[in-house]
Design an enzyme around this catalytic site. Sequence first.
Site, PDB file in Angstrom:
ATOM      1  N   TRP A 184      -8.117  -7.543   4.751  1.00  0.00           N
ATOM      2  CA  TRP A 184      -7.993  -7.457   3.300  1.00  0.00           C
ATOM      3  C   TRP A 184      -7.240  -8.676   2.802  1.00  0.00           C
ATOM      4  O   TRP A 184      -6.233  -9.086   3.389  1.00  0.00           O
ATOM      5  CB  TRP A 184      -7.220  -6.206   2.873  1.00  0.00           C
ATOM      6  CG  TRP A 184      -6.908  -6.227   1.399  1.00  0.00           C
ATOM      7  CD1 TRP A 184      -7.727  -5.842   0.391  1.00  0.00           C
ATOM      8  CD2 TRP A 184      -5.701  -6.723   0.781  1.00  0.00           C
ATOM      9  NE1 TRP A 184      -7.116  -6.051  -0.831  1.00  0.00           N
ATOM     10  CE2 TRP A 184      -5.870  -6.591  -0.610  1.00  0.00           C
ATOM     11  CE3 TRP A 184      -4.521  -7.266   1.281  1.00  0.00           C
ATOM     12  CZ2 TRP A 184      -4.887  -6.970  -1.514  1.00  0.00           C
ATOM     13  CZ3 TRP A 184      -3.533  -7.653   0.375  1.00  0.00           C
ATOM     14  CH2 TRP A 184      -3.717  -7.505  -1.004  1.00  0.00           C
ATOM     15  N   GLU A 225     -11.964  -4.459   3.688  1.00  0.00           N
ATOM     16  CA  GLU A 225     -11.465  -3.593   2.619  1.00  0.00           C
ATOM     17  C   GLU A 225     -11.617  -4.279   1.272  1.00  0.00           C
ATOM     18  O   GLU A 225     -11.305  -5.462   1.118  1.00  0.00           O
ATOM     19  CB  GLU A 225      -9.984  -3.274   2.875  1.00  0.00           C
ATOM     20  CG  GLU A 225      -9.339  -2.436   1.802  1.00  0.00           C
ATOM     21  CD  GLU A 225      -7.847  -2.240   2.042  1.00  0.00           C
ATOM     22  OE1 GLU A 225      -7.198  -1.557   1.213  1.00  0.00           O
ATOM     23  OE2 GLU A 225      -7.317  -2.770   3.045  1.00  0.00           O
ATOM     24  N   LYS A 227     -11.126  -4.617  -3.059  1.00  0.00           N
ATOM     25  CA  LYS A 227     -10.052  -4.559  -4.046  1.00  0.00           C
ATOM     26  C   LYS A 227     -10.682  -4.740  -5.414  1.00  0.00           C
ATOM     27  O   LYS A 227     -11.491  -5.651  -5.613  1.00  0.00           O
ATOM     28  CB  LYS A 227      -9.041  -5.684  -3.784  1.00  0.00           C
ATOM     29  CG  LYS A 227      -7.855  -5.721  -4.731  1.00  0.00           C
ATOM     30  CD  LYS A 227      -6.739  -4.800  -4.281  1.00  0.00           C
ATOM     31  CE  LYS A 227      -5.442  -5.091  -5.023  1.00  0.00           C
ATOM     32  NZ  LYS A 227      -4.354  -4.202  -4.621  1.00  0.00           N
ATOM     33  N   ASP A 260     -10.052   2.098   0.501  1.00  0.00           N
ATOM     34  CA  ASP A 260      -8.717   2.490   0.056  1.00  0.00           C
ATOM     35  C   ASP A 260      -8.913   3.182  -1.282  1.00  0.00           C
ATOM     36  O   ASP A 260      -9.478   2.601  -2.210  1.00  0.00           O
ATOM     37  CB  ASP A 260      -7.838   1.243  -0.086  1.00  0.00           C
ATOM     38  CG  ASP A 260      -6.424   1.545  -0.542  1.00  0.00           C
ATOM     39  OD1 ASP A 260      -6.269   2.251  -1.551  1.00  0.00           O
ATOM     40  OD2 ASP A 260      -5.475   1.045   0.086  1.00  0.00           O
ATOM     41  N   HIS A 263      -8.354   1.370  -4.584  1.00  0.00           N
ATOM     42  CA  HIS A 263      -8.979   0.071  -4.829  1.00  0.00           C
ATOM     43  C   HIS A 263     -10.307   0.162  -5.567  1.00  0.00           C
ATOM     44  O   HIS A 263     -11.224  -0.616  -5.334  1.00  0.00           O
ATOM     45  CB  HIS A 263      -9.184  -0.661  -3.495  1.00  0.00           C
ATOM     46  CG  HIS A 263      -7.912  -1.178  -2.911  1.00  0.00           C
ATOM     47  ND1 HIS A 263      -7.864  -2.047  -1.853  1.00  0.00           N
ATOM     48  CD2 HIS A 263      -6.616  -0.954  -3.254  1.00  0.00           C
ATOM     49  CE1 HIS A 263      -6.611  -2.336  -1.552  1.00  0.00           C
ATOM     50  NE2 HIS A 263      -5.840  -1.680  -2.392  1.00  0.00           N
ATOM     51  N   HIS A 287      -8.019   4.087   3.945  1.00  0.00           N
ATOM     52  CA  HIS A 287      -6.603   3.994   3.651  1.00  0.00           C
ATOM     53  C   HIS A 287      -6.337   4.994   2.542  1.00  0.00           C
ATOM     54  O   HIS A 287      -6.852   4.836   1.428  1.00  0.00           O
ATOM     55  CB  HIS A 287      -6.209   2.588   3.196  1.00  0.00           C
ATOM     56  CG  HIS A 287      -5.911   1.661   4.326  1.00  0.00           C
ATOM     57  ND1 HIS A 287      -5.415   0.392   4.132  1.00  0.00           N
ATOM     58  CD2 HIS A 287      -6.013   1.815   5.662  1.00  0.00           C
ATOM     59  CE1 HIS A 287      -5.243  -0.194   5.314  1.00  0.00           C
ATOM     60  NE2 HIS A 287      -5.604   0.656   6.253  1.00  0.00           N
ATOM     61  N   ASP A 295      -3.961   0.647  -8.837  1.00  0.00           N
ATOM     62  CA  ASP A 295      -3.613   0.632  -7.417  1.00  0.00           C
ATOM     63  C   ASP A 295      -2.113   0.470  -7.245  1.00  0.00           C
ATOM     64  O   ASP A 295      -1.606  -0.615  -7.017  1.00  0.00           O
ATOM     65  CB  ASP A 295      -4.365  -0.514  -6.725  1.00  0.00           C
ATOM     66  CG  ASP A 295      -3.963  -0.652  -5.265  1.00  0.00           C
ATOM     67  OD1 ASP A 295      -3.630   0.374  -4.657  1.00  0.00           O
ATOM     68  OD2 ASP A 295      -3.986  -1.772  -4.752  1.00  0.00           O
ATOM     69  N   ASP A 297      -0.104   2.527  -5.148  1.00  0.00           N
ATOM     70  CA  ASP A 297       0.388   2.921  -3.826  1.00  0.00           C
ATOM     71  C   ASP A 297       1.524   3.937  -3.878  1.00  0.00           C
ATOM     72  O   ASP A 297       2.547   3.776  -3.229  1.00  0.00           O
ATOM     73  CB  ASP A 297       0.818   1.683  -3.029  1.00  0.00           C
ATOM     74  CG  ASP A 297      -0.384   0.832  -2.622  1.00  0.00           C
ATOM     75  OD1 ASP A 297      -1.264   1.372  -1.935  1.00  0.00           O
ATOM     76  OD2 ASP A 297      -0.444  -0.345  -2.995  1.00  0.00           O
ATOM     77  N   ASP A 327      -1.498   4.378   3.399  1.00  0.00           N
ATOM     78  CA  ASP A 327      -1.117   3.071   2.860  1.00  0.00           C
ATOM     79  C   ASP A 327      -0.460   3.254   1.504  1.00  0.00           C
ATOM     80  O   ASP A 327      -1.135   3.383   0.484  1.00  0.00           O
ATOM     81  CB  ASP A 327      -2.345   2.159   2.750  1.00  0.00           C
ATOM     82  CG  ASP A 327      -1.980   0.752   2.299  1.00  0.00           C
ATOM     83  OD1 ASP A 327      -0.779   0.462   2.159  1.00  0.00           O
ATOM     84  OD2 ASP A 327      -2.898  -0.062   2.075  1.00  0.00           O
TER      85      ASP A 327
END
Length: 420
Positions: A184, A225, A227, A260, A263, A287, A295, A297, A327
């Site tokens: 990523w 991955e 984004k 993810d 994302h 993830h 995003d 987290d 993650d």
Amino acid sequence: MTTQERYEYAKARYAEIGVDTDKAIEILKTVPVSLHCWQGDDVKGFDQDGPLTGGIQTTGNYPGKARTPEELMADMDKVLSLAPGKKKINVHASYAIFEDGEWVDRDQIEPKHFQKWVDFAKERGMGLDFNPTFFSSPKVKDGLTLSSPDEETRRFWINHGKACIRISQYFAEQTGIPCVMNIWTGDGYKDIPGDRLGPRMRYKESIEEILSEPFDTNLVKPCVESKVFGIGVESYTAGSAEFTLSFAAAHKDKCLPLMDNGHYHPTEVVSDKISALLCFFPELALHVTRPVRWDSDHVVLFDDETREIAKEIVRNDALGRVYIALDYFDASINRISAWTTGLRNMQKALLFALLQPNAEMKALQDSNNLTKLMTVQEEVKTFPFGEVWDYYCESCGVPSGAKWFEEVEKYEAEVLSKRV
């Protein structure tokens, strides 16, 4: 009532709808969830002293952050003791451990720089996953790495990716467990670019060159991955969802897609995408995080989307096809608690999914009995799931209910509060 008595009651209730709770627990004990090392020190790592860059940002300054490899591993041990089930350890390349004054840049890292991580995992009977670190480095030029128009910059990061392939192979050989290696980058532009194709073609060619490094596909599972956007790259990312999915499809002999769930655009959900990818890919990786508006987290909760992700994996008999990793990084609360909460909730969601009458619900859908399908889906929500969860925790030798938080408070008083 004892935990055992409460479990027997729950077991009987679930049996009424054809669900075997004993079987569900035994299955779950074989499913690894990969615990990310970067929650414990706010993604700082050990190979540089500069700030976080490349779209990465951690908020909060709660006391007790891990400052050394020893502190980080001790903190992870505490988390591992508080969550049930099978685990792996997920390491970023920036967590290389140098000794005796040695330091090399990321294009020169070797397995020896991660030997302590290998020892840590092997002593606990766990596998290791790995991530090249394409951020927080002066070698990130103008916010770009693998897509940079500067050949020297691209070469440095390609060599870093190749080094990570070799390290991933070593991890798998040493632990006997396949290593998921996730690629990523935060490459992109803050405002409207003048060329969208050029960076993506360079990105494609760079990843292809990384994957040209020899490795055993049974041992190393490279992933790409996507984004949707990030801090400083709000208008364009080279590794968009369409790019990474197309790349994985075109290189499926040696590359997996990784999703993810933070994302994507706010109205998209990864739970809906899992079955789509399972139609075409023998394996895929996740993830699991919690985006709040974007995003961000946040710590994984036992919320709707986490449960839906788990249900899609379970109901499609894909526990052996989907690699699950966490993650997120929250520095505004106790980091041990953040880690433990997310890890327990992922395990909790998987158990919840295993306790659904999935065969019956599929049959109801196929017979177009959607009225009863909705009824079954709603009624099972209030089944005594918590009694099964408590029993599962105790059968794994970890605290049930909220008892684990007492251990966190004790650890904070005795260990974290003494870090200054």
